[in-house]
Write an enzyme that holds these catalytic residues in place. Structure first.
Site, short mmCIF file in Angstrom:
data_model
loop_
_atom_site.label_atom_id
_atom_site.label_comp_id
_atom_site.label_asym_id
_atom_site.label_seq_id
_atom_site.Cartn_x
_atom_site.Cartn_y
_atom_site.Cartn_z
N HIS A 153 -2.13 -5.53 1.53
CA HIS A 153 -3.43 -6.20 1.37
C HIS A 153 -3.20 -7.61 0.84
O HIS A 153 -2.29 -7.83 0.04
CB HIS A 153 -4.30 -5.43 0.37
CG HIS A 153 -5.54 -6.18 -0.03
ND1 HIS A 153 -6.68 -6.16 0.73
CD2 HIS A 153 -5.78 -7.02 -1.06
CE1 HIS A 153 -7.59 -6.94 0.15
NE2 HIS A 153 -7.06 -7.47 -0.93
N TYR A 159 -12.63 -1.87 -3.16
CA TYR A 159 -13.10 -2.03 -1.78
C TYR A 159 -14.62 -1.88 -1.68
O TYR A 159 -15.14 -1.55 -0.61
CB TYR A 159 -12.42 -1.01 -0.88
CG TYR A 159 -11.00 -1.39 -0.47
CD1 TYR A 159 -10.74 -2.56 0.22
CD2 TYR A 159 -9.93 -0.56 -0.78
CE1 TYR A 159 -9.46 -2.91 0.61
CE2 TYR A 159 -8.62 -0.90 -0.39
CZ TYR A 159 -8.41 -2.08 0.30
OH TYR A 159 -7.13 -2.43 0.69
N ASN A 211 -2.04 0.14 6.69
CA ASN A 211 -1.51 -1.11 7.24
C ASN A 211 -0.64 -1.91 6.27
O ASN A 211 -0.58 -3.12 6.32
CB ASN A 211 -2.65 -1.97 7.82
CG ASN A 211 -3.64 -2.41 6.77
OD1 ASN A 211 -3.55 -2.02 5.62
ND2 ASN A 211 -4.59 -3.25 7.17
N GLU A 214 -10.41 -10.09 -7.29
CA GLU A 214 -9.38 -9.05 -7.15
C GLU A 214 -8.28 -9.19 -8.21
O GLU A 214 -7.78 -8.20 -8.72
CB GLU A 214 -8.79 -9.10 -5.74
CG GLU A 214 -9.80 -8.69 -4.68
CD GLU A 214 -9.27 -8.75 -3.25
OE1 GLU A 214 -10.02 -8.39 -2.34
OE2 GLU A 214 -8.11 -9.15 -3.06
N LYS A 270 0.82 -1.21 0.00
CA LYS A 270 0.00 0.00 0.00
C LYS A 270 0.86 1.27 0.00
O LYS A 270 2.06 1.22 0.29
CB LYS A 270 -0.92 -0.03 1.24
CG LYS A 270 -1.91 -1.20 1.20
CD LYS A 270 -2.89 -1.10 2.36
CE LYS A 270 -3.87 -2.27 2.34
NZ LYS A 270 -4.91 -2.12 3.37
P1 CMP Z 1 -7.29 -4.62 3.88
O1 CMP Z 1 -6.80 -5.94 4.31
O2 CMP Z 1 -6.77 -4.04 2.61
O3 CMP Z 1 -8.89 -4.67 3.79
C1 CMP Z 1 -9.73 -3.59 4.08
C2 CMP Z 1 -8.98 -2.39 4.59
O4 CMP Z 1 -9.76 -1.46 5.27
C3 CMP Z 1 -7.95 -2.84 5.63
O5 CMP Z 1 -6.94 -3.58 5.04
C4 CMP Z 1 -7.56 -1.52 6.23
O6 CMP Z 1 -6.68 -0.77 5.40
C5 CMP Z 1 -8.93 -0.82 6.24
N1 CMP Z 1 -9.60 -0.95 7.55
C6 CMP Z 1 -10.13 -2.06 8.09
N2 CMP Z 1 -10.68 -1.79 9.29
C7 CMP Z 1 -10.51 -0.47 9.49
C8 CMP Z 1 -10.86 0.41 10.54
N3 CMP Z 1 -11.52 -0.01 11.62
N4 CMP Z 1 -10.52 1.71 10.40
C9 CMP Z 1 -9.88 2.15 9.31
N5 CMP Z 1 -9.50 1.35 8.26
C10 CMP Z 1 -9.82 0.05 8.37
#
Ligand code: CMP
Length: 138
Positions: A117, A51, A114, A128, A11
């Site tokens: 993905h 998403y 984070n 995806e 990311k």
């Molecule tokens: P990802 O695994 O890409 O899947 C969905 C994404 O939403 C996740 O990683 C985070 O980047 C984001 N995400 C999930 N939960 C939260 C949350 N509580 N607050 C903000 N972002 C979130």
């Protein structure tokens, strides 16, 4: 164990922080093979489509803004039990809860920013992969 393909994204936070090499090293050490990759900035619309399953969540606008904020490395990875195993190596969504040694523990900033993905199931992996690499031979 089955050989599976999964869609992974390094990311924008991890790309900007210079973690591409660190993450690829972990993936290669765990015997993931790169099938396809593109470094590119997603449009807001692409992030929203990717998403879409989260469109009613309170973090959707912020997440799609972040995901289109800078270059990301979009990849198709292949490995034994690849979908589940990638998610184990990634660690918990919230890096504060991620196990030691996982990518998110090492590289992620927050639950939203984070670092990486990975598809969460075979049907989402198929969606995806074709979303970013239409026509790729599955
Ligand atoms: P990802 O695994 O890409 O899947 C969905 C994404 O939403 C996740 O990683 C985070 O980047 C984001 N995400 C999930 N939960 C939260 C949350 N509580 N607050 C903000 N972002 C979130």
């Amino acid at each position: 164990m089955p050989i599976e393909r999964t869609l992974s994204i390094i990311k924008p936070d991890a790309v900007a922080a210079g973690h591409i090499g660190d993450i690829l090293k972990i993936l290669e050490a765990n015997r993931f093979k790169m099938i396809a990759a593109r470094l590119r900035r997603l449009t807001r619309k692409e992030a929203e489509g990717f998403y879409a399953v989260h469109r009613h969540r309170p973090f959707f606008a912020s997440l799609t803004e972040f995901m289109s904020s800078g270059p990301a490395l979009v990849m198709v990875l292949e490995g034994e039990n690849g979908i589940t195993r990638l998610r184990e190596i990634m660690g918990a969504t919230d890096p504060a809860k991620a196990a030691p040694g996982t990518i998110r523990k090492l590289c992620a900033e927050s639950i939203e920013r984070n670092a990486i993905h990975g598809s969460d199931a075979p049907d989402t992996a198929a969606f995806e992969i074709s979303y970013f690499f239409p026509g790729i031979d599955l």
